[in-house]
Scaffold this motif. Structure first.
Motif, PDB file in Angstrom:
ATOM      1  N   GLU A 123      -3.377   5.542  32.316  1.00 33.64           N
ATOM      2  CA  GLU A 123      -3.923   4.882  33.287  1.00 33.64           C
ATOM      3  C   GLU A 123      -5.470   4.712  32.910  1.00 33.64           C
ATOM      4  O   GLU A 123      -6.240   5.881  32.641  1.00 33.64           O
ATOM      5  CB  GLU A 123      -3.842   5.255  34.699  1.00 33.64           C
ATOM      6  CG  GLU A 123      -2.410   4.679  35.091  1.00 33.64           C
ATOM      7  CD  GLU A 123      -1.963   5.702  36.201  1.00 33.64           C
ATOM      8  OE1 GLU A 123      -0.931   5.015  36.907  1.00 33.64           O
ATOM      9  OE2 GLU A 123      -2.561   6.743  36.496  1.00 33.64           O
ATOM     10  N   VAL A 124      -6.133   3.704  32.475  1.00 38.36           N
ATOM     11  CA  VAL A 124      -7.366   3.702  32.322  1.00 38.36           C
ATOM     12  C   VAL A 124      -8.275   3.750  33.254  1.00 38.36           C
ATOM     13  O   VAL A 124      -8.173   3.127  34.356  1.00 38.36           O
ATOM     14  CB  VAL A 124      -7.806   2.318  31.200  1.00 38.36           C
ATOM     15  CG1 VAL A 124      -9.394   2.151  31.135  1.00 38.36           C
ATOM     16  CG2 VAL A 124      -7.145   2.120  30.063  1.00 38.36           C
ATOM     17  N   TYR A 125      -9.640   4.502  33.374  1.00 38.41           N
ATOM     18  CA  TYR A 125     -10.692   4.374  34.248  1.00 38.41           C
ATOM     19  C   TYR A 125     -11.949   3.491  33.708  1.00 38.41           C
ATOM     20  O   TYR A 125     -12.617   4.096  32.765  1.00 38.41           O
ATOM     21  CB  TYR A 125     -11.185   5.713  34.472  1.00 38.41           C
ATOM     22  CG  TYR A 125     -10.071   6.858  35.076  1.00 38.41           C
ATOM     23  CD1 TYR A 125      -8.701   6.347  35.738  1.00 38.41           C
ATOM     24  CD2 TYR A 125     -10.295   8.046  34.930  1.00 38.41           C
ATOM     25  CE1 TYR A 125      -7.960   7.262  36.275  1.00 38.41           C
ATOM     26  CE2 TYR A 125      -9.300   9.180  35.441  1.00 38.41           C
ATOM     27  CZ  TYR A 125      -8.285   8.593  36.101  1.00 38.41           C
ATOM     28  OH  TYR A 125      -7.298   9.394  36.311  1.00 38.41           O
ATOM     29  N   PRO A 126     -11.734   2.161  33.941  1.00 36.49           N
ATOM     30  CA  PRO A 126     -12.762   1.180  33.106  1.00 36.49           C
ATOM     31  C   PRO A 126     -14.107   1.645  33.429  1.00 36.49           C
ATOM     32  O   PRO A 126     -14.790   1.173  32.747  1.00 36.49           O
ATOM     33  CB  PRO A 126     -12.275  -0.019  33.783  1.00 36.49           C
ATOM     34  CG  PRO A 126     -11.498   0.272  35.147  1.00 36.49           C
ATOM     35  CD  PRO A 126     -10.749   1.593  34.750  1.00 36.49           C
ATOM     36  N   TYR A 127     -14.371   2.308  34.663  1.00 33.51           N
ATOM     37  CA  TYR A 127     -15.700   2.758  35.131  1.00 33.51           C
ATOM     38  C   TYR A 127     -16.426   3.789  34.107  1.00 33.51           C
ATOM     39  O   TYR A 127     -17.501   4.109  34.290  1.00 33.51           O
ATOM     40  CB  TYR A 127     -15.889   3.068  36.580  1.00 33.51           C
ATOM     41  CG  TYR A 127     -14.952   3.863  36.939  1.00 33.51           C
ATOM     42  CD1 TYR A 127     -15.139   5.349  36.752  1.00 33.51           C
ATOM     43  CD2 TYR A 127     -13.639   3.777  37.471  1.00 33.51           C
ATOM     44  CE1 TYR A 127     -14.232   6.344  37.183  1.00 33.51           C
ATOM     45  CE2 TYR A 127     -12.742   4.418  37.881  1.00 33.51           C
ATOM     46  CZ  TYR A 127     -12.843   5.992  37.568  1.00 33.51           C
ATOM     47  OH  TYR A 127     -12.104   6.980  38.017  1.00 33.51           O
ATOM     48  N   ALA A 128     -15.533   4.349  33.264  1.00 34.08           N
ATOM     49  CA  ALA A 128     -16.170   5.717  32.686  1.00 34.08           C
ATOM     50  C   ALA A 128     -15.835   5.569  31.176  1.00 34.08           C
ATOM     51  O   ALA A 128     -14.603   5.516  30.946  1.00 34.08           O
ATOM     52  CB  ALA A 128     -15.115   6.707  33.310  1.00 34.08           C
ATOM     53  N   LEU A 129     -16.899   5.449  30.651  1.00 28.49           N
ATOM     54  CA  LEU A 129     -16.916   5.499  29.047  1.00 28.49           C
ATOM     55  C   LEU A 129     -16.741   6.895  28.529  1.00 28.49           C
ATOM     56  O   LEU A 129     -17.451   7.634  29.104  1.00 28.49           O
ATOM     57  CB  LEU A 129     -18.076   4.619  28.577  1.00 28.49           C
ATOM     58  CG  LEU A 129     -18.579   3.314  28.890  1.00 28.49           C
ATOM     59  CD1 LEU A 129     -19.730   2.774  28.420  1.00 28.49           C
ATOM     60  CD2 LEU A 129     -17.584   2.611  28.695  1.00 28.49           C
ATOM     61  N   CYS A 130     -15.891   6.969  27.583  1.00 29.93           N
ATOM     62  CA  CYS A 130     -15.663   8.435  27.064  1.00 29.93           C
ATOM     63  C   CYS A 130     -16.626   8.936  26.104  1.00 29.93           C
ATOM     64  O   CYS A 130     -16.735   8.238  24.947  1.00 29.93           O
ATOM     65  CB  CYS A 130     -14.152   8.846  26.723  1.00 29.93           C
ATOM     66  SG  CYS A 130     -13.754  10.512  26.290  1.00 29.93           S
ATOM     67  N   PRO A 131     -17.246  10.142  26.108  1.00 30.73           N
ATOM     68  CA  PRO A 131     -18.174  10.494  25.239  1.00 30.73           C
ATOM     69  C   PRO A 131     -17.527  10.948  23.952  1.00 30.73           C
ATOM     70  O   PRO A 131     -18.098  11.213  22.878  1.00 30.73           O
ATOM     71  CB  PRO A 131     -18.917  11.811  25.879  1.00 30.73           C
ATOM     72  CG  PRO A 131     -18.637  11.512  27.465  1.00 30.73           C
ATOM     73  CD  PRO A 131     -17.525  10.940  27.612  1.00 30.73           C
ATOM     74  N   ALA A 132     -16.164  11.074  24.000  1.00 26.90           N
ATOM     75  CA  ALA A 132     -15.467  11.481  22.700  1.00 26.90           C
ATOM     76  C   ALA A 132     -15.717  10.415  21.550  1.00 26.90           C
ATOM     77  O   ALA A 132     -15.489  10.715  20.349  1.00 26.90           O
ATOM     78  CB  ALA A 132     -13.867  11.760  22.954  1.00 26.90           C
TER      79      ALA A 132
END
Length: 364
Positions: A123-132
């Protein structure tokens, strides 16, 4: 030192704002979507900031080659709302800190779910861009550089300089209390393609890790391997360090305050401190909104880094005005040397006097 947080629209169009605010203002230069009250503004009562925005001109040359880029805000009349507001504050003799929110961007995460945080159920958390993702780090560094470009400033405050997790206050949130803190931490472990690739590089079998996380969420008796969790945290911290260092490299030589929590597993606007974070920044801002011992302990732990600790306190509900002075005194006794108050523009007239009351209680 005591500082009050504000948005550019709090300052612009309100000549009385500078007379109400303290000597130091932390002003949003890049901020996520919000619906903000402006009860004291002479021209409006509510501002609908419908997407995360950079409140500076969006220069095509600066963003050339980057798919992740800010969309200009159409709810402010000035094309340089932050620059104009900062100039007003500086002219009035105020100290101005640029408040920059980095990886919290629902518009971009919705458009590009491939670079957003993903939990172990896919499940994607669209509000959160992943720093990886290097692309996310490039976006954050450019955002920070453009936020402060050619503006007279005294400091920078970095929010969401790391990974956001399960919790997200917005869109009529209906998830509070659904999981224990331990399960929420598991659901905050990012399982996106970039993170899983990093796991594999460390010798972990990604499908097995995802399956184990799912089982631990479904069945509290099925604890995830401590060794695996330690590796996952180490990888998250490595990506956080890469993000922070790239952002800092993009900034001029201004003092930097990092929004952070002492809990290494923490995610959100104030991510968990990594082992090297204290070597890179000048101060830590620690969220202290709950009027509880947990906030006091967070300040106490953060102060062991040797960095100045900025206690972040809200004047808004559910905080009760009568309880706040004792709270800030406890935070000062625990090691806080600075106090940041939220929020200058959101507070109605009857709460405005609290800014001076709490500054006095803090001992400034």
């Amino acid at each position: 030192m005591v500082s009050g947080h504000a948005y550019p629209w709090d300052v612009l169009g309100d000549p009385a704002f500078v007379s109400r605010c303290p000597d130091s203002v932390t002003l949003a230069a890049a901020y996520h979507s919000t619906r903000a009250a402006t009860p004291l503004h002479p021209e409006h009562q509510i501002v609908e900031a419908r997407w995360a925005a950079l409140y500076r001109p969006t220069r095509s040359d600066a963003w050339k080659g980057q798919d992740l880029r800010p969309l200009e805000p159409d709810w402010v009349t000035s094309p340089d709302a932050f620059g104009d507001a900062a100039a007003i504050l500086k002219k009035a003799g105020k100290r101005v800190t640029a408040w920059i929110v980095l990886t919290h961007n629902t518009r971009l995460g919705t458009r590009r779910p491939d670079v957003a945080v993903v939990n172990c159920f896919g499940e994607v958390y669209p509000y959160a861009l992943c720093p990886a993702h290097p692309e996310v780090r490039d976006y954050a560094a450019t955002l920070a550089a453009e936020a402060v470009r050619d503006v007279e400033l005294d400091a920078v405050s970095l929010e969401s300089c790391g990974q956001l997790g399960l919790a997200h206050l917005g869109h009529h949130e209906k998830t509070d209390g659904a999981w224990t803190p331990a399960v929420a931490a598991l659901l905050s472990i990012c399982c996106c393609t970039a993170c899983q690739s990093a796991w594999s590089a460390e010798g972990l079998d990604s499908p097995s890790v995802v399956a184990a996380l799912r089982e631990a969420v479904r069945n509290p008796a099925a604890e995830a391997s401590p060794a695996v969790l330690a590796t996952l945290l180490s990888i998250r911290h490595r990506h956080t360090d890469l993000l922070r260092r790239q952002v800092l490299a993009s900034l001029p030589g201004l003092p930097v305050t990092l929004h952070a929590q002492p809990d290494p597993w923490a995610t959100g606007p104030s991510p968990g401190l990594t082992p090297t974070a204290e070597d890179d920044v000048d101060a830590l801002l620690v969220p202290c909104w709950p009027l509880t011992e947990d906030s006091v302990e967070a300040v106490r732990q953060a102060s062991t880094t040797g960095l100045p600790v900025d206690a972040y306190v809200t004047l808004l509900p559910p905080a009760q005005p009568a309880d706040l002075p004792a709270h800030v005194r406890r935070l000062r006794e625990a090691g806080a040397s600075r106090l940041s108050l939220y929020h200058l523009g959101l507070a109605p007239a009857w709460r405005q006097e609290l800014f001076a009351t709490l500054a006095e209680a803090f001992g400034t």
